[in-house]
Design an enzyme around this catalytic site. Structure first.
Site: not given
Length: 296
Positions: A38, A43, A69, A156
Site C-alpha cells: 500500500k 516500501k 516521485k 497499489d
C-alpha cells in the site's frame, strides 16, 4: 517489451492486455525481488534497508525505484537522483548517447541506485519506463556482475504497467501493516502476482510486517490465504528519523531497538538469498476480505 502476437491464450486477468517480455531483456543470473505494498506503508524504507543488508552480507546490489516521485533510493545516496526518464529527455530519447554514470549512482556500502521515474501525470505507462530502464542496464552491461536486484514499486497495483517488474522478478514480497487498509491492498497485490505467475516465473515469497506492534491480523490473513510472514519491523521512531536524516537504519546511532532492527534486516536478507519457497497464495474476493477483516 512487445505485445505478444498471436494473443496469449492464458490470460493474466479478465480484459487484460497481454504484454510479453523480450528474451533479450531478461536480467540474467541475479536474484530479483519486487517489493509491493500500500502507498505510504514503508516500501522504500524497507527496500533501501534491505539493499543495505544484502550489501553488508557481501552481495553486489542494485535497487531500482519504480515511482515518479523518485524517492526510493535517497537514504542510500543522500539526495534525490535524476530519473532515467529525466536523462533520456535531455538527449531527446536517444538512449545510445547515455553513459551509466548519467542515471546510475553509488550509494551506501556500494549499493547501486537507479530511479526509473515515470511519465508525466496522466500520460504514458509506468511499465514502459521499467522496460526502458532494464534495457539501458543491459546495454551498458550493468547487470552482469550484480548479485541482487530489488525493484521498489509504487503504491497499489492498479494496471499492468505497474506490475511490469513482476516480469523480471523471481520472488515478490508485500510490505503491510497490521491494519485494514494495508491488508486489503495486500490482498489485491497478491491477486496481481498470482495472475502474472501464469505467464512469468515470479512467485510470492511472503509478507514483511512493518510499522506494527502486533501481527495478529496479518498472521490471520496469512493463515487464510496461504501466505507467511518473513519479517517484522515495529513502528520505531528511529526508522522515521533515519528518513529525515536521509540515511539507512544501519547508519543511525546504536541503540537496542536500532541494533535489533538491523539484525532483523540482515536475517531477512540472508533468508531471501538462501531462497524463499514459492507460495501458492489464494487471494480473497473484495467483499470476502471486507467481511474477514476487523472485529465483531
Amino acid at each position: 517489451m512487445a505485445l505478444l502476437d498471436p494473443p496469449v491464450r492464458c490470460l493474466d486477468g479478465e480484459g487484460s492486455l497481454q504484454v510479453g517480455l523480450d528474451p533479450n531483456d531478461r536480467i540474467g543470473n541475479a536474484k530479483v525481488f519486487a517489493v509491493y505494498g500500500k502507498g505510504g506503508i514503508g516500501k522504500s524504507t524497507t527496500s533501501s534497508n534491505l539493499s543495505a543488508a544484502f550489501s553488508l552480507l557481501g552481495k553486489r546490489v542494485l535497487q531500482i525505484g519504480c515511482d515518479p516521485k523518485h524517492d526510493s533510493t535517497f537514504t542510500l545516496t543522500k539526495k534525490l537522483m535524476p530519473t532515467v526518464i529525466d536523462v533520456l529527455e535531455t538527449v531527446e530519447f536517444h538512449a545510445e548517447e547515455l553513459r551509466p554514470e548519467d542515471y546510475m549512482f553509488e550509494g551506501y556500502n556500494g549499493v547501486m541506485c537507479v530511479e526509473a521515474g515515470g511519465p508525466p501525470a496522466g500520460t504514458g505507462c509506468g511499465g514502459y519506463v521499467v522496460g526502458q530502464t532494464v534495457k539501458l542496464l543491459k546495454q551498458h552491461h550493468l547487470l552482469e556482475e550484480t548479485d541482487v536486484v530489488i525493484f521498489d514499486v509504487l503504491g497499489d497495483v492498479v494496471c499492468g504497467g505497474f506490475a511490469a517488474p513482476l516480469q523480471h522478478a523471481e520472488r515478490a514480497v508485500v510490505v503491510a501493516a497490521n491494519d485494514f487498509d494495508s491488508i486489503f491492498a495486500m490482498n489485491r497485490i497478491v491477486a496481481a502476482i498470482k495472475a502474472k505467475s501464469k505467464n512469468y516465473d515470479v512467485r510470492m515469497a511472503g509478507v514483511i510486517a512493518n510499522r506494527s506492534a502486533a501481527c495478529d491480523e496479518i498472521d490471520r490473513f496469512n493463515a487464510a490465504t496461504g501466505l507467511k510472514r518473513l519479517a517484522h519491523f515495529p513502528d520505531l521512531d528511529e526508522i522515521r528519523r533515519s528518513r529525515l536524516k536521509k540515511c539507512t537504519l544501519f547508519e543511525m546511532p546504536s541503540s537496542p531497538a536500532v541494533d535489533a532492527a538491523c539484525l532483523e534486516y540482515k536475517r531477512l536478507a540472508a533468508q531471501m538469498w538462501a531462497g524463499c519457497e514459492p507460495l501458492d497464495a489464494q487471494p480473497m474476493k473484495d467483499r470476502e476480505i471486507f467481511e474477514f477483516l476487523g472485529f465483531e
